[in-house]
Structure formats: C-alpha cells, structure tokens
Design an enzyme around this catalytic site. Structure first.
Site, PDB file in Angstrom:
ATOM      1  N   ARG A 175       0.833  -1.209   0.000  1.00 28.80           N
ATOM      2  CA  ARG A 175       0.000   0.000   0.000  1.00 28.80           C
ATOM      3  C   ARG A 175       0.866   1.256   0.000  1.00 28.80           C
ATOM      4  O   ARG A 175       0.551   2.246  -0.666  1.00 28.80           O
ATOM      5  CB  ARG A 175      -0.957  -0.005   1.205  1.00 28.80           C
TER       6      ARG A 175
ATOM      7  N   LYS B 164      -2.540   6.949   1.394  1.00 31.95           N
ATOM      8  CA  LYS B 164      -2.366   7.267   2.821  1.00 31.95           C
ATOM      9  C   LYS B 164      -1.328   8.379   2.905  1.00 31.95           C
ATOM     10  O   LYS B 164      -0.145   8.146   3.154  1.00 31.95           O
ATOM     11  CB  LYS B 164      -1.956   6.000   3.588  1.00 31.95           C
TER      12      LYS B 164
ATOM     13  N   GLU C 224     -15.997   6.656   5.940  1.00 33.20           N
ATOM     14  CA  GLU C 224     -15.285   5.951   7.006  1.00 33.20           C
ATOM     15  C   GLU C 224     -15.148   6.889   8.182  1.00 33.20           C
ATOM     16  O   GLU C 224     -15.680   8.000   8.151  1.00 33.20           O
ATOM     17  CB  GLU C 224     -13.902   5.520   6.489  1.00 33.20           C
TER      18      GLU C 224
HETATM   19  N1  PMP Z   1      -9.211   4.913   7.411  1.00 30.99           N
HETATM   20  C1  PMP Z   1      -8.319   5.866   7.696  1.00 30.99           C
HETATM   21  C2  PMP Z   1      -8.621   7.276   7.329  1.00 30.99           C
HETATM   22  C3  PMP Z   1      -7.128   5.534   8.351  1.00 30.99           C
HETATM   23  O1  PMP Z   1      -6.225   6.470   8.640  1.00 30.99           O
HETATM   24  C4  PMP Z   1      -6.887   4.186   8.703  1.00 30.99           C
HETATM   25  C5  PMP Z   1      -5.604   3.783   9.358  1.00 30.99           C
HETATM   26  N2  PMP Z   1      -5.410   4.391  10.583  1.00 30.99           N
HETATM   27  C6  PMP Z   1      -7.870   3.233   8.403  1.00 30.99           C
HETATM   28  C7  PMP Z   1      -9.008   3.634   7.732  1.00 30.99           C
HETATM   29  C8  PMP Z   1      -7.683   1.795   8.747  1.00 30.99           C
HETATM   30  O2  PMP Z   1      -6.724   1.219   7.898  1.00 30.99           O
HETATM   31  P1  PMP Z   1      -5.816   0.018   8.370  1.00 30.99           P
HETATM   32  O3  PMP Z   1      -6.716  -1.071   8.788  1.00 30.99           O
HETATM   33  O4  PMP Z   1      -5.010  -0.330   7.168  1.00 30.99           O
HETATM   34  O5  PMP Z   1      -4.992   0.514   9.496  1.00 30.99           O
END
Ligand code: PMP
Length: 284
Positions: free
Chosen positions: A52, A150, A183
């Site tokens: 990622r 990210k 989200e």
């Molecule tokens: N959404 C956002 C905006 C995030 O920053 C994160 C990670 N902190 C997630 C979802 C969850 O992603 P992951 O399970 O890969 O940590």
C-alpha cells in the site's frame, strides 16, 4: 534503551531523530505513511502495508529510493533492534528537503521508521463501545488526493476529529462528496443489519484498510453474510450493530451515533464474534 528511530538506514535515539525543516513533508504535507502493529515480535500484514505504501507513493509521483523488499527488511530490522514484542510502527516517506516552493524536483525522499506504542481508545471502551458523531467535514474528494492514498495530508480527518472531541466523542463518521458514508477519521466502518455485514466499497472514498480486508476474510470464513455497499446515515442509525476497524483501533464496537443508540446499546454478538476471531488471529 530509548526508542531508536531508523532514518534512511541509520538509527538515532528518539530525541535525536530529526529531519530538515525544509522537508516538504513538513512544509506541505507532501509524503505518505503507514501505521503497522507488532504482535508477539512479528509485524502484522507487513507485505500488505509495504504494497500500500508503494501504491500511495506511485499515486503521488514519489519515488521511494529503495526497493520494497529492502524496506520490508528494514522494518523487521527496526523491530528487532528495538526488541519490540508488542507495539506500533509508523513508517513515513516524505518528499524530502527542497526549496521554499511546491516544486518537488530538488527533493530527496526521507524514509523514517518509528517503532513505538499506541493506545487509540481507552481499554474499557473495547467492552462498552464508542459513541461517535457524523462530521460536517467530508472525506477527500476522490479527484483531489484520493483517500486510498495514505498521505501526510490528514487535515479533513483532523478537523473531523476535533469536531468529535468538541462533541464529547472520540471518533467521527465522515461522509463522501455524495453524502454517503465513507469511514471514520482513522478507521473503517462496518454495519450489521438482520445478520448481514456491510461496509462501503473502496470507491466510496475510503482508505482501503488492511484490517478492513482482514475482517472481511474472517467474516467470510465464519460464514457471516457480507456485502460491500454504499451506506447512508440512515443505514448507520438503524443498524443492529456497528464496529470500526483499523491497525491502531483493531476492532471496536460503536454503540451510539449522533445520539441514536445502536441496537441495544452494547457490543453486538456478531461484533463480539469477529473481535474474538481477530484477537485470536493476530496471535497466530
Ligand atoms: N481509514 C483511515 C482514514 C485511516 O487512517 C486508517 C488507518 N489508521 C484506516 C481507515 C484503517 O486502515 P488500516 O486497517 O489499514 O490501518
């Protein structure tokens, strides 16, 4: 031993771990990152996080100066070097130091690996569940910095987080530009209604969470009916159960949204089951 931070292949004590104030990561939020967990001395889903990160880099036209396999090894090395058994890693790639203008051409990216700890929510909330609000700030429009990147630009999410805190909550649901549920500020969101587990698809304007994908796998294996579906606030309010997933958050129930009690106001049975499976799996 104080935490030792890896910067471009060298270790520095936490207080001496520094990069230039001319770094475009600082000046413009120009960079990308990953948050990872260490469970029992092993980095959870390391390859997925590396993949990622390189996708995020490609999307913002940032060339990470070392191959993915070398960065993966560096993360493992930083965990061993810090003798970390259970903890949290922040992996960051900034555009690097340049001049005081947006042009990134003179920048040499910096790679940083911090092996430390994180506590996102108080322990008791993992039993009681979280109260959240819906934020007035939307998640990034997919034609701006796509939420699947990210990036070091978390301002929308931070403003939503501040809004949540001002309302006495620790998390906020963010909608997308169409008004659908995207989200939370740092977690993905799942709802359960009449036994069916649903979460917004990647193109709803979300970070495609690694924990999200893992929990979907767990649900499928456990025979829980699952759909990716666009959700409105109504779907959230009338859900029987809601939970959030994230590397830092792990799996946590939401029991109140905008003052509406979800289900019977307690962590629901499917959430408890998936949380149990998750807790077991991370130790395997
Ligand atoms: N959404 C956002 C905006 C995030 O920053 C994160 C990670 N902190 C997630 C979802 C969850 O992603 P992951 O399970 O890969 O940590």
């Amino acid at each position: 031993m104080a935490t030792q931070v890896w910067i471009n292949g060298q270790y520095f004590d936490k207080l001496d771990a520094k990069i230039s104030v001319y770094d475009h990561g600082l000046l413009y939020g120009d960079g990308i990152f990953e948050g990872l967990r260490v469970y029992s001395s092993k980095v959870f889903k390391l390859q997925e996080h590396i993949d990622r990160l390189y996708d995020s880099a490609k999307s913002i036209a940032l060339k990470i100066p070392i191959p993915p396999a070398d960065l993966l090894k560096a993360v493992e090395d930083a965990v061993a070097h810090n003798k970390k058994v259970d903890g949290y890693i922040r992996l960051i790639v900034t555009r690097g130091a340049g001049s005081l203008g947006l042009d990134p051409r003179k920048c040499e990216p910096n790679i940083i690996i911090i092996v430390d700890d994180i506590v996102l929510y108080p322990k008791e909330l993992y039993e009681a569940g979280l109260e959240v609000i819906t934020s007035s700030y939307i998640r990034n429009h997919p034609n701006a910095t796509n939420p699947r990147v990210k990036s070091l630009n978390y301002l929308n999410n931070i403003l939503a987080k501040i809004e949540a805190i001002r309302a006495g909550c620790l998390e906020a649901i963010m909608l997308n530009h169409k008004g659908e549920v995207a989200e939370c500020t740092g977690d993905n969101l799942f709802v359960i209604k009449k036994g069916i587990l649903r979460t917004p698809p990647a193109d709803a304007g979300i970070l495609e969470g690694i924990t999200r994908n893992f929990v979907i796998d767990l649900a499928r294996h456990a025979g829980v009916p699952f759909q990716e579906a666009n959700l409105t606030r109504h779907d959230v309010y009338v859900a029987d159960e809601i939970f959030l997933t994230g590397t830092a958050a792990e799996v946590i129930a939401v029991t109140k949204v905008d003052d509406r009690v979800i289900g019977d106001g307690k962590q629901g049975p499917i959430t408890a089951r998936l949380r149990g499976l998750f807790t077991k799996a991370i130790r395997e």
